[in-house]
Scaffold this motif. Structure first.
Motif, PDB file in Angstrom:
ATOM      1  N   ILE A  30     -28.741  41.969  17.255  1.00 47.79           N
ATOM      2  CA  ILE A  30     -27.917  43.157  17.048  1.00 47.79           C
ATOM      3  C   ILE A  30     -26.489  42.925  17.535  1.00 47.79           C
ATOM      4  O   ILE A  30     -25.525  43.207  16.834  1.00 47.79           O
ATOM      5  CB  ILE A  30     -28.523  44.370  17.772  1.00 47.79           C
ATOM      6  CG1 ILE A  30     -29.943  44.619  17.245  1.00 47.79           C
ATOM      7  CG2 ILE A  30     -27.657  45.605  17.620  1.00 47.79           C
ATOM      8  CD1 ILE A  30     -30.736  45.605  18.048  1.00 47.79           C
ATOM      9  N   LEU A  31     -26.371  42.410  18.763  1.00 39.75           N
ATOM     10  CA  LEU A  31     -25.052  42.166  19.349  1.00 39.75           C
ATOM     11  C   LEU A  31     -24.849  40.679  19.580  1.00 39.75           C
ATOM     12  O   LEU A  31     -25.780  39.975  19.995  1.00 39.75           O
ATOM     13  CB  LEU A  31     -24.921  42.887  20.699  1.00 39.75           C
ATOM     14  CG  LEU A  31     -24.788  44.404  20.695  1.00 39.75           C
ATOM     15  CD1 LEU A  31     -24.836  44.922  22.116  1.00 39.75           C
ATOM     16  CD2 LEU A  31     -23.493  44.837  20.017  1.00 39.75           C
ATOM     17  N   PRO A  32     -23.619  40.175  19.363  1.00 34.73           N
ATOM     18  CA  PRO A  32     -23.353  38.796  19.759  1.00 34.73           C
ATOM     19  C   PRO A  32     -23.375  38.696  21.286  1.00 34.73           C
ATOM     20  O   PRO A  32     -23.081  39.666  21.984  1.00 34.73           O
ATOM     21  CB  PRO A  32     -21.951  38.535  19.209  1.00 34.73           C
ATOM     22  CG  PRO A  32     -21.318  39.880  19.123  1.00 34.73           C
ATOM     23  CD  PRO A  32     -22.434  40.841  18.802  1.00 34.73           C
ATOM     24  N   LYS A  33     -23.736  37.540  21.778  1.00 35.96           N
ATOM     25  CA  LYS A  33     -23.911  37.355  23.225  1.00 35.96           C
ATOM     26  C   LYS A  33     -22.710  37.806  24.056  1.00 35.96           C
ATOM     27  O   LYS A  33     -22.898  38.442  25.103  1.00 35.96           O
ATOM     28  CB  LYS A  33     -24.247  35.883  23.505  1.00 35.96           C
ATOM     29  CG  LYS A  33     -24.555  35.579  24.949  1.00 35.96           C
ATOM     30  CD  LYS A  33     -25.238  34.217  25.105  1.00 35.96           C
ATOM     31  CE  LYS A  33     -24.494  33.105  24.445  1.00 35.96           C
ATOM     32  NZ  LYS A  33     -25.135  31.786  24.661  1.00 35.96           N
ATOM     33  N   PRO A  34     -21.469  37.543  23.653  1.00 36.78           N
ATOM     34  CA  PRO A  34     -20.336  37.968  24.485  1.00 36.78           C
ATOM     35  C   PRO A  34     -20.253  39.472  24.710  1.00 36.78           C
ATOM     36  O   PRO A  34     -19.642  39.921  25.677  1.00 36.78           O
ATOM     37  CB  PRO A  34     -19.117  37.478  23.699  1.00 36.78           C
ATOM     38  CG  PRO A  34     -19.626  36.406  22.816  1.00 36.78           C
ATOM     39  CD  PRO A  34     -21.030  36.779  22.471  1.00 36.78           C
TER      40      PRO A  34
END
Length: 352
Positions: free
Chosen positions: A146-150
């Motif tokens: 869902i979200l990029p790691k950063p």
């Protein structure tokens, strides 16, 4: 004596290894060396330990060999203004107060006498920072579906903002972020922050290029030494000390490394021909230097990165060593490095 002060004191025969563990345990990077009668032997800072390790001192060496006594103490008769000047001059976390018998009677902490907004920061380095944020974050799935790691939460903000804030403390305002996976979300999030007192340049990998391949895209942008940081680590360290070490030793590339210690709960043996016992060690302690994922590079190295090629920073290090270039290692304590690249590690810091 106050318990808070007692925790800062270690015995003169304390090893460098034990001193590092103590610093991690109490959350201070400065220790008081004193005997059982509280007679003062010196102060030991994280910088003292780092310099000793860089000079190839053994971790089991007694800490007293590396303490510096001059000008870093107060007397019970000193006024607070003089103490403040000393703390500011040496950027000490605290200053021990001694009586005329050279015994520790009190400790004056930085935060007790200096308001944070009145301190002039004198360790500004202002170097560019490259944050490698182009990975898929596969080890943190399903969160990274869902979200990029950063953009995963850490504290009140995101991992990315935490990394940026740590560099901003040292005057770094020029950030370059390598993106690929879900790059549009990273751009949207940064735009949503509104006005910032730092500059961010997102540059894109059209395909995964490894931990260094995308750096070649910055050849025309970076003309000074620059930091490179993975986007899943947090380093609690004076970054100006890393830069000072890098310059002093004329390194082309400096790695930041965490000293990780393991205690083997068994006796270990070494045998030779015909099984003859050569050595026996009872429950040895092993220490390794772990690559943290933060580096300081000279700009000319960008020309050694092949274009449009999958290329790890370890490949670059190998190239430098093959031509007898200088690669340095700057040591930090185990708990000064937070690795949040895998779910067990991330969940540990997320829910602590």
């Amino acid at each position: 004596m106050d318990t808070k002060i007692q925790k800062l004191i270690v015995a003169p025969d304390t090893s460098l290894s034990a001193a590092l563990r103590k610093m991690d345990e109490i959350g201070h990077k400065l220790l008081i060396i004193a005997d059982e009668t509280l007679s003062f032997h010196g102060l030991l800072s994280i910088g003292d330990i780092q310099r000793a390790i860089i000079a190839d001192a053994g971790l089991h060496s007694p800490a007293t060999q590396f303490v510096r006594k001059k000008l870093r103490i107060a007397r019970s008769t000193d006024n607070i203004d003089n103490i403040k000047k000393q703390i500011l001059r040496y950027r000490l976390e605290y200053m021990p107060v001694l009586n005329f018998d050279e015994k520790v009677v009190d400790v004056i902490f930085w935060e007790d006498i200096i308001a944070p907004d009145t301190v002039e920061v004198n360790n500004q380095i202002g170097l560019p920072v490259v944050i490698m944020a182009g990975g898929f974050g596969t080890r943190l799935r399903p969160l990274t579906n869902i979200l990029p790691k950063p953009l995963l939460p850490y504290g009140e903000t995101t991992i990315l903002e935490n990394i940026i804030e740590r560099f901003r403390k040292f005057g770094c305002t020029d950030f370059h972020i390598s993106v690929n996976y879900k790059a549009e979300l990273i751009q949207f999030y940064l735009d949503s922050l509104g006005e910032k007192d730092y500059d961010v340049n997102l540059f894109s990998e059209d395909k995964p290029l490894g931990t260094a391949g995308s750096l070649g895209l910055l050849q025309d942008r970076l003309t000074t030494p620059f930091f490179v940081s993975n986007c899943d680590i947090l380093i609690d360290q004076d970054y100006s000390a890393v830069y000072d070490y890098h310059k002093k030793h004329h390194n082309e590339l400096t790695l930041v490394a965490s000293l990780k210690q393991y205690n083997i709960p068994y006796g270990t043996l070494e045998s030779g021909v015909n099984g003859e016992l050569l050595s026996l060690k009872e429950k040895p302690e092993l220490t390794f230097m772990i690559n943290c994922g933060m580096y300081l590079l000279e700009p000319h190295l960008l020309k050694e990165i092949p274009e449009d090629t999958f290329f790890h920073i370890t490949h670059l290090i190998e190239k430098i060593k093959e031509r007898d270039g200088k690669v340095g290692v700057f040591p930090i304590s185990e708990k000064s490095w937070i690795d949040i690249g895998e779910w067990p590690l991330y969940s540990k810091v997320l829910f602590q």
